[in-house]
Design an enzyme around this catalytic site. Structure first.
Site, PDB file in Angstrom:
ATOM      1  N   HIS A   1     113.758  36.926 -49.356  1.00 28.29           N
ATOM      2  CA  HIS A   1     113.356  36.347 -48.078  1.00 28.29           C
ATOM      3  C   HIS A   1     112.375  35.192 -48.264  1.00 28.29           C
ATOM      4  CE1 HIS A   1     113.106  36.421 -43.756  1.00 28.29           C
ATOM      5  NE2 HIS A   1     111.788  36.441 -43.807  1.00 28.29           N
TER       6      HIS A   1
ATOM      7  N   ASP B   1     117.983  39.462 -49.481  1.00 25.54           N
ATOM      8  CA  ASP B   1     116.866  39.087 -48.617  1.00 25.54           C
ATOM      9  C   ASP B   1     115.774  40.151 -48.589  1.00 25.54           C
ATOM     10  OD1 ASP B   1     115.369  39.040 -45.970  1.00 25.54           O
ATOM     11  OD2 ASP B   1     116.475  37.159 -45.775  1.00 25.54           O
TER      12      ASP B   1
ATOM     13  N   SER C   1     113.190  32.795 -40.889  1.00 25.50           N
ATOM     14  CA  SER C   1     112.827  34.117 -40.415  1.00 25.50           C
ATOM     15  C   SER C   1     112.673  34.185 -38.898  1.00 25.50           C
ATOM     16  CB  SER C   1     111.558  34.557 -41.144  1.00 25.50           C
ATOM     17  OG  SER C   1     111.329  35.918 -40.992  1.00 25.50           O
TER      18      SER C   1
END
Length: 251
Positions: free
Chosen positions: A232, A208, A131
């Site tokens: 995610h 995601d 991320s």
């Protein structure tokens, strides 16, 4: 974007909308998947040669969490690396201030890598990020010249070209930097996105739900892996993907 979500405003990124995003982005996922398949075929000969080489699990690995994350995000990741031959003494997790400034966070990463090198005696480390950790890592490698100290860079759902989801937390400098088109993004994406002799790879998915557009993770010059469907936060416990990353770092 990294730890188990909480209900406070500082955990806005923990609210996953993967289902809706996966539905609306399905057609574009097909196009991206086709492009990645072609690239994979083109790399096949090289990868077969690399596979014939002995794997190395002596390279120290520095894990870099995402927005609101912590070292605890990497419990599964470290277990997978240990299962692939790494010693616990060569696995490290860098923690930084999610609400501060990613320039400062990248400078901290530079210092942390130097500490790891001194402790292990290694000339280089590998970095595995998730991320917003992608922004911290890319700034370190490209702007601060850290690529000379990094053998492999693996970016998992990295916000490497920004994410519009950062609009939910623009009161923080890190989120302003993470928004597409920011001056920070321009610094790490202009010119060569994969500088130096470092080997780069990314893993990303249309499911995601946080990195928008999901193809933001891709880096020009990297081996970009389109995962069929993973959320995610789901990437952090996906032992199959983490196993691929361990083998990439060991190659």
């Amino acid at each position: 974007m990294g730890s188990t979500p909480r209900r406070s405003p500082r955990r806005l990124f923990g609210v996953l909308t993967a289902g809706a995003v996966a539905f609306t982005l399905f057609s574009s996922a097909t196009t991206a998947g086709a492009a990645d398949t072609a690239a994979t075929v083109a790399r096949a000969g090289t990868e077969r040669s690399a596979a014939a080489q002995p794997l190395s699990t002596s390279t120290p690995v520095v894990f870099v969490h995402g927005y609101t994350g912590s070292a605890s995000n990497w419990v599964t990741g470290m277990n997978v690396f240990r299962a692939n031959g790494w010693s616990s003494s060569n696995l490290f997790a860098y923690e930084y201030n999610s609400y501060g400034n990613n320039v400062t966070n990248a400078q901290g990463l530079a210092s942390y890598v130097n500490t790891v090198k001194a402790r292990t005696g290694a000339s280089k480390v590998a970095i595995v990020n998730h991320s917003m950790g992608g922004l911290v890592s890319q700034y370190y490698l490209k702007v601060l010249g850290g690529n000379t100290d990094v053998s492999h860079l693996a970016s998992i759902a990295g916000a490497n070209h920004g994410t519009t989801y950062a609009g939910a937390c623009l009161i923080y400098t890190t989120c302003q930097q993470m928004y597409p088109g920011s001056s920070f993004i321009s610094q790490i994406t202009s010119g060569d996105e994969t500088p130096g002799s470092t080997r780069y790879a990314t893993w990303y998915s249309a499911c995601d739900g946080i990195i928008l557009p999901y193809t933001s993770t891709r880096l020009d010059g990297a081996t970009n892996n389109n995962v069929l469907c993973q959320t995610h936060l789901g990437f952090l416990t996906d032992s199959a993907v983490l196993g691929q990353i361990a083998r990439f770092v060991a190659s």
